[in-house]
Design a protein around this motif. Sequence first.
Motif, PDB file in Angstrom:
ATOM      1  N   MET A  53       0.962  -1.163  -0.174  1.00  0.00           N
ATOM      2  CA  MET A  53       0.036  -0.594  -0.323  1.00  0.00           C
ATOM      3  C   MET A  53       1.103   1.532  -0.406  1.00  0.00           C
ATOM      4  SD  MET A  53      -3.509   1.233  -0.098  1.00  0.00           S
ATOM      5  CE  MET A  53      -4.480   1.096   0.588  1.00  0.00           C
ATOM      6  N   ILE A  54       2.250   1.221   0.789  1.00  0.00           N
ATOM      7  CA  ILE A  54       2.949   2.343   0.899  1.00  0.00           C
ATOM      8  C   ILE A  54       3.737   2.231  -0.736  1.00  0.00           C
ATOM      9  CG2 ILE A  54       4.882   3.107   2.220  1.00  0.00           C
ATOM     10  CD1 ILE A  54       4.521   1.255   4.616  1.00  0.00           C
ATOM     11  N   ILE A  55       3.526   1.891  -0.821  1.00  0.00           N
ATOM     12  CA  ILE A  55       4.578   1.532  -2.935  1.00  0.00           C
ATOM     13  C   ILE A  55       3.162   2.486  -3.444  1.00  0.00           C
ATOM     14  CG2 ILE A  55       5.475   0.623  -4.255  1.00  0.00           C
ATOM     15  CD1 ILE A  55       6.489  -1.998  -2.631  1.00  0.00           C
ATOM     16  N   TYR A  56       1.907   1.856  -3.068  1.00  0.00           N
ATOM     17  CA  TYR A  56       1.123   2.312  -4.508  1.00  0.00           C
ATOM     18  C   TYR A  56       1.231   3.725  -3.824  1.00  0.00           C
ATOM     19  CZ  TYR A  56      -3.545   3.098  -6.320  1.00  0.00           C
ATOM     20  OH  TYR A  56      -4.579   4.407  -6.831  1.00  0.00           O
ATOM     21  N   LEU A  57       0.862   4.485  -2.525  1.00  0.00           N
ATOM     22  CA  LEU A  57       1.293   5.383  -2.229  1.00  0.00           C
ATOM     23  C   LEU A  57       2.048   6.346  -2.671  1.00  0.00           C
ATOM     24  CD1 LEU A  57      -1.228   5.695   0.876  1.00  0.00           C
ATOM     25  CD2 LEU A  57      -1.722   6.416  -1.003  1.00  0.00           C
ATOM     26  N   VAL A  58       3.058   6.189  -2.602  1.00  0.00           N
ATOM     27  CA  VAL A  58       4.425   7.136  -3.194  1.00  0.00           C
ATOM     28  C   VAL A  58       4.779   7.126  -5.167  1.00  0.00           C
ATOM     29  CG1 VAL A  58       6.642   6.679  -4.124  1.00  0.00           C
ATOM     30  CG2 VAL A  58       6.133   6.237  -1.259  1.00  0.00           C
ATOM     31  N   ILE A  59       4.314   5.798  -5.384  1.00  0.00           N
ATOM     32  CA  ILE A  59       4.253   6.539  -6.878  1.00  0.00           C
ATOM     33  C   ILE A  59       2.955   7.085  -7.031  1.00  0.00           C
ATOM     34  CG2 ILE A  59       3.492   4.597  -9.144  1.00  0.00           C
ATOM     35  CD1 ILE A  59       4.293   2.094  -7.501  1.00  0.00           C
ATOM     36  N   GLN A  60       1.376   7.040  -6.400  1.00  0.00           N
ATOM     37  CA  GLN A  60       0.315   8.160  -6.449  1.00  0.00           C
ATOM     38  C   GLN A  60       1.269   9.024  -6.684  1.00  0.00           C
ATOM     39  OE1 GLN A  60      -3.434   7.762  -4.559  1.00  0.00           O
ATOM     40  NE2 GLN A  60      -3.973   8.885  -5.830  1.00  0.00           N
ATOM     41  N   ALA A  61       2.176  10.098  -5.064  1.00  0.00           N
ATOM     42  CA  ALA A  61       2.112  11.268  -5.503  1.00  0.00           C
ATOM     43  C   ALA A  61       3.723  11.601  -6.536  1.00  0.00           C
ATOM     44  CB  ALA A  61       3.180  10.894  -3.537  1.00  0.00           C
ATOM     45  N   LEU A  62       4.116  10.591  -6.468  1.00  0.00           N
ATOM     46  CA  LEU A  62       4.834  10.712  -7.614  1.00  0.00           C
ATOM     47  C   LEU A  62       4.462  10.998  -9.075  1.00  0.00           C
ATOM     48  CD1 LEU A  62       7.999   8.361  -7.176  1.00  0.00           C
ATOM     49  CD2 LEU A  62       7.993  11.188  -6.450  1.00  0.00           C
ATOM     50  N   THR A  63       3.323  10.180  -9.366  1.00  0.00           N
ATOM     51  CA  THR A  63       2.579  10.756 -10.751  1.00  0.00           C
ATOM     52  C   THR A  63       1.852  11.994 -10.549  1.00  0.00           C
ATOM     53  OG1 THR A  63       0.581   9.280  -9.854  1.00  0.00           O
ATOM     54  CG2 THR A  63       2.306   8.102 -11.404  1.00  0.00           C
ATOM     55  N   ASP A  64       1.467  12.556  -9.497  1.00  0.00           N
ATOM     56  CA  ASP A  64       0.211  13.130  -9.175  1.00  0.00           C
ATOM     57  C   ASP A  64       1.315  14.481  -9.622  1.00  0.00           C
ATOM     58  OD1 ASP A  64      -1.924  14.648  -8.751  1.00  0.00           O
ATOM     59  OD2 ASP A  64      -1.006  15.504  -6.886  1.00  0.00           O
ATOM     60  N   GLY A  65       2.798  14.597  -8.476  1.00  0.00           N
ATOM     61  CA  GLY A  65       3.273  15.382  -8.330  1.00  0.00           C
ATOM     62  C   GLY A  65       3.682  15.754 -10.622  1.00  0.00           C
ATOM     63  N   VAL A 110      -6.320  -0.196 -10.785  1.00  0.00           N
ATOM     64  CA  VAL A 110      -7.258  -1.741 -11.229  1.00  0.00           C
ATOM     65  C   VAL A 110      -5.580  -2.562 -11.058  1.00  0.00           C
ATOM     66  CG1 VAL A 110      -7.358  -3.332 -12.510  1.00  0.00           C
ATOM     67  CG2 VAL A 110      -8.225  -0.865 -12.996  1.00  0.00           C
ATOM     68  N   LEU A 111      -4.469  -2.372 -10.998  1.00  0.00           N
ATOM     69  CA  LEU A 111      -3.413  -2.938 -10.720  1.00  0.00           C
ATOM     70  C   LEU A 111      -2.784  -3.280  -8.859  1.00  0.00           C
ATOM     71  CD1 LEU A 111      -0.852  -1.907 -13.986  1.00  0.00           C
ATOM     72  CD2 LEU A 111      -2.004  -3.854 -13.629  1.00  0.00           C
ATOM     73  N   GLY A 112      -3.426  -2.018  -8.531  1.00  0.00           N
ATOM     74  CA  GLY A 112      -3.085  -2.141  -7.181  1.00  0.00           C
ATOM     75  C   GLY A 112      -3.674  -3.395  -6.334  1.00  0.00           C
ATOM     76  N   THR A 113      -5.105  -3.349  -7.024  1.00  0.00           N
ATOM     77  CA  THR A 113      -5.982  -3.559  -6.378  1.00  0.00           C
ATOM     78  C   THR A 113      -5.840  -5.015  -6.492  1.00  0.00           C
ATOM     79  OG1 THR A 113      -7.817  -2.046  -6.889  1.00  0.00           O
ATOM     80  CG2 THR A 113      -8.258  -4.133  -6.240  1.00  0.00           C
ATOM     81  N   PHE A 114      -5.197  -6.133  -7.940  1.00  0.00           N
ATOM     82  CA  PHE A 114      -5.106  -7.462  -8.192  1.00  0.00           C
ATOM     83  C   PHE A 114      -3.535  -7.859  -7.208  1.00  0.00           C
ATOM     84  CE2 PHE A 114      -6.745  -6.534 -12.179  1.00  0.00           C
ATOM     85  CZ  PHE A 114      -8.293  -7.111 -11.547  1.00  0.00           C
TER      86      PHE A 114
END
Length: 92
Positions: free
Chosen positions: A1-13, A87-91
């Motif tokens: 979950m932490i990796i997903y949040l980091v990736i989301q923060a990077l892509t958002d930036g 979706v990938l994170g959910t799988f």
Amino acid sequence: MIIYLVIQALTDGAAEYMNESLPARIGRELRADLFAHYHKLRPLHFHQKQVGQYVAQLTKQVDVVTQSYFHVILRAIYLVSLLIMAVLGTFF
């Protein structure tokens, strides 16, 4: 979950940066292309339209194109990629 949040923060930036820098660059290129086109015209052509129409094309109309077209496309790409990542994170 932490990796997903980091990736989301990077892509958002990255998306915010691209959402501002890319339309600005495209707007500058569009203005340069319009100016080059107007520079090639003969002086007699400029009497067919009012000067304000040429100025509006170089200023406000380019801004409208970048705001209503390029910003929307970039936002859509960001939202689709975010959906795919979710979706990938959910799988996983």
